[in-house]
Design an enzyme around this catalytic site. Structure first.
Site, PDB file in Angstrom:
ATOM      1  N   TYR A 285       0.838  -1.207   0.000  1.00  0.00           N
ATOM      2  CA  TYR A 285       0.000   0.000   0.000  1.00  0.00           C
ATOM      3  C   TYR A 285       0.868   1.252   0.000  1.00  0.00           C
ATOM      4  O   TYR A 285       0.619   2.199  -0.753  1.00  0.00           O
ATOM      5  CB  TYR A 285      -0.933   0.004   1.217  1.00  0.00           C
TER       6      TYR A 285
ATOM      7  N   ASN B 257     -12.638   0.385  -5.514  1.00  0.00           N
ATOM      8  CA  ASN B 257     -12.357   0.037  -6.908  1.00  0.00           C
ATOM      9  C   ASN B 257     -13.617  -0.508  -7.593  1.00  0.00           C
ATOM     10  O   ASN B 257     -14.107  -1.576  -7.230  1.00  0.00           O
ATOM     11  CB  ASN B 257     -11.239  -1.007  -6.953  1.00  0.00           C
TER      12      ASN B 257
ATOM     13  N   CYS C 209      -6.725  -4.869  -7.879  1.00  0.00           N
ATOM     14  CA  CYS C 209      -6.465  -4.457  -6.501  1.00  0.00           C
ATOM     15  C   CYS C 209      -6.081  -5.638  -5.608  1.00  0.00           C
ATOM     16  O   CYS C 209      -5.525  -5.428  -4.527  1.00  0.00           O
ATOM     17  CB  CYS C 209      -7.636  -3.676  -5.923  1.00  0.00           C
ATOM     18  N   HIS C 210      -6.305  -6.869  -6.060  1.00  0.00           N
ATOM     19  CA  HIS C 210      -5.865  -8.032  -5.283  1.00  0.00           C
ATOM     20  C   HIS C 210      -4.339  -8.107  -5.226  1.00  0.00           C
ATOM     21  O   HIS C 210      -3.792  -8.810  -4.384  1.00  0.00           O
ATOM     22  CB  HIS C 210      -6.458  -9.338  -5.838  1.00  0.00           C
TER      23      HIS C 210
ATOM     24  N   GLU D  57      -2.170 -16.346 -10.081  1.00  0.00           N
ATOM     25  CA  GLU D  57      -1.116 -15.583 -10.716  1.00  0.00           C
ATOM     26  C   GLU D  57       0.276 -16.047 -10.290  1.00  0.00           C
ATOM     27  O   GLU D  57       1.284 -15.479 -10.711  1.00  0.00           O
ATOM     28  CB  GLU D  57      -1.295 -14.087 -10.421  1.00  0.00           C
TER      29      GLU D  57
END
Length: 187
Positions: free
Chosen positions: A121, A144, A152-153, A179
């Site tokens: 962040y 979001n 945003c993950h 991912e």
């Protein structure tokens, strides 16, 4: 009016699609994808669509499956993402549901944090030109309107914690595992 005729005024096309993380509500305007919502169960969809239509001042249309016009490409790309063959969404986005600092941070996230990576962040705040605004970045992630597409993950706590997520922490874990950032669960 013939239902096959396309609306002439401001309009919104929406649908619900199945995904590896549960049903997703997708909505698009002629400008681009405008909203992605998690947990789009039938009892929640009405609560999601009404405020969206009001906020955008648009007529809403839900096409039959396979007859989507504005959502055809977002649906195709989401399927490819969950299949592991898409690493970057290439879609026009309608940013009207985000403004100011939130929009600035979300655009920075979209530009600078690729598939398979994460950012803290605080680091994202610094990249957006606002060092020390880590908490504000957390609020931006929570607001979001385009999660998954504007990923945003991929924003995590600076100390290595996973952080919060509007779709739920378990959903965030699943996306980060997809991912390759986190190991896949054993069961």
């Amino acid at each position: 009016m013939d239902t096959t005729e396309r609306p002439r005024g401001p309009h919104l096309e929406w649908t619900v699609v199945a995904s590896d993380i549960g049903p997703l509500l997708l909505a698009a305007t002629p400008e681009g994808l405008v909203r992605v919502e998690f947990h789009a169960t039938p009892d929640r969809v009405e609560k999601m669509i009404g405020p969206l239509v009001s906020r955008l001042g648009a007529d809403a249309r839900r096409p039959a499956p396979g007859e989507e016009v504005l959502l055809a490409e977002p649906i195709r790309q989401l399927k490819a993402y969950f299949a592991g063959t898409l690493r970057r969404f290439e879609l026009p986005l309608d940013w009207r549901l985000s403004s100011g600092f939130n929009r600035q941070v979300l655009r920075e996230l979209d530009r600078t944090v690729p598939y398979g990576s994460v950012v803290g962040y605080g680091e994202l705040a610094a990249r957006a030109g606002q060092p020390g605004a880590a908490q504000a970045v957390g609020h931006a992630m929570g607001s979001n309107p385009l999660p998954l597409v504007v990923a945003c993950h991929r924003v995590v706590e600076n100390d290595g914690g996973i952080g919060g997520f509007g779709g739920g922490v378990e959903t965030k874990r699943q996306l980060l595992a997809l991912e390759g950032v986190l190991p896949q669960p054993l069961f």
